[in-house]
Motif scaffolding. Sequence first.
Motif, PDB file in Angstrom:
ATOM      1  N   MET A 172       0.827  -1.213   0.000  1.00 49.48           N
ATOM      2  CA  MET A 172       0.000   0.000   0.000  1.00 49.48           C
ATOM      3  C   MET A 172       0.860   1.262   0.000  1.00 49.48           C
ATOM      4  N   LEU A 173       1.980   1.188   0.736  1.00 48.84           N
ATOM      5  CA  LEU A 173       2.890   2.331   0.751  1.00 48.84           C
ATOM      6  C   LEU A 173       3.484   2.566  -0.636  1.00 48.84           C
ATOM      7  N   ALA A 174       3.894   1.468  -1.307  1.00 49.60           N
ATOM      8  CA  ALA A 174       4.447   1.594  -2.662  1.00 49.60           C
ATOM      9  C   ALA A 174       3.401   2.159  -3.622  1.00 49.60           C
ATOM     10  N   ALA A 175       2.144   1.681  -3.477  1.00 49.85           N
ATOM     11  CA  ALA A 175       1.065   2.187  -4.327  1.00 49.85           C
ATOM     12  C   ALA A 175       0.817   3.669  -4.065  1.00 49.85           C
ATOM     13  N   MET A 176       0.834   4.061  -2.786  1.00 51.48           N
ATOM     14  CA  MET A 176       0.602   5.459  -2.423  1.00 51.48           C
ATOM     15  C   MET A 176       1.668   6.361  -3.050  1.00 51.48           C
ATOM     16  N   LEU A 177       2.943   5.943  -2.944  1.00 51.20           N
ATOM     17  CA  LEU A 177       4.022   6.756  -3.501  1.00 51.20           C
ATOM     18  C   LEU A 177       3.923   6.829  -5.027  1.00 51.20           C
ATOM     19  N   SER A 178       3.610   5.698  -5.656  1.00 54.00           N
ATOM     20  CA  SER A 178       3.509   5.673  -7.117  1.00 54.00           C
ATOM     21  C   SER A 178       2.390   6.586  -7.611  1.00 54.00           C
ATOM     22  N   VAL A 179       1.216   6.445  -6.996  1.00 53.50           N
ATOM     23  CA  VAL A 179       0.077   7.282  -7.405  1.00 53.50           C
ATOM     24  C   VAL A 179       0.357   8.746  -7.081  1.00 53.50           C
ATOM     25  N   ALA A 202      -7.196   5.748   4.904  1.00 56.25           N
ATOM     26  CA  ALA A 202      -8.571   5.294   5.109  1.00 56.25           C
ATOM     27  C   ALA A 202      -8.728   3.837   4.668  1.00 56.25           C
ATOM     28  N   ILE A 203      -8.145   3.482   3.523  1.00 56.39           N
ATOM     29  CA  ILE A 203      -8.209   2.091   3.053  1.00 56.39           C
ATOM     30  C   ILE A 203      -7.492   1.173   4.034  1.00 56.39           C
TER      31      ILE A 203
END
Length: 209
Positions: A1-8, A180-181
């Motif tokens: 989720m952290l990787a997704a957050m940074l990418s987005v 939140a997710i």
Amino acid sequence: MLAAMLSVGFWVARWIEDVTVRNTANATALYMESFIAPLMQDLATQERLGTAERLEINRLIKETALGERVVSFKIWREDGLIVDASNPDVVGQRFDLTQNLRLAWDGQVRADFDDTRDSEDAAENALGVPLLEIYSPIRELGSGKVIAVAEFYEVATELKDDLIVARLSSFAAVAAVTWAIGLTLFAIVLRGSRTIDAQIFALRDMAER
């Protein structure tokens, strides 16, 4: 989720920067072309601009409202020849065409934000301020053929500040959604874990009986 957050987050920030720079460049190019294009029609048949046209271009850039933010400009021929510029030292010199210049010759308005690393940008780089570098195709009246490319350097201190705020806002929004997710998933897993614990306790109780 952290990787997704940074990418987005990085993707959204980059998208905001590209759209903001492109819209600013289009507005500036349209404004400047309306003043300068009529003075450059001789380039459809000649290699150089006349003295009168060069003086008028310099006057318009200095005296218009936008000219207060334009610190430098160059007028390019397709072979890399600079036929006019605010810095007289580069007039008459030829440079290799950059990717943005080539695209401008294809009719596209191009822009670079705070990127003055090309060889012909030495004077602008020495200013030490953030610059928006805009490449505007100049067309022949009537035919629409690109006869020159006007390159403008606009002071972009406010744009830089706006982009910083936009990046921070986008990262904050993405981080809030990710948080939140994460909380929702944690709550689901916690509830499932408690259910499993209750079932295990019940099984142990049954086994003891």
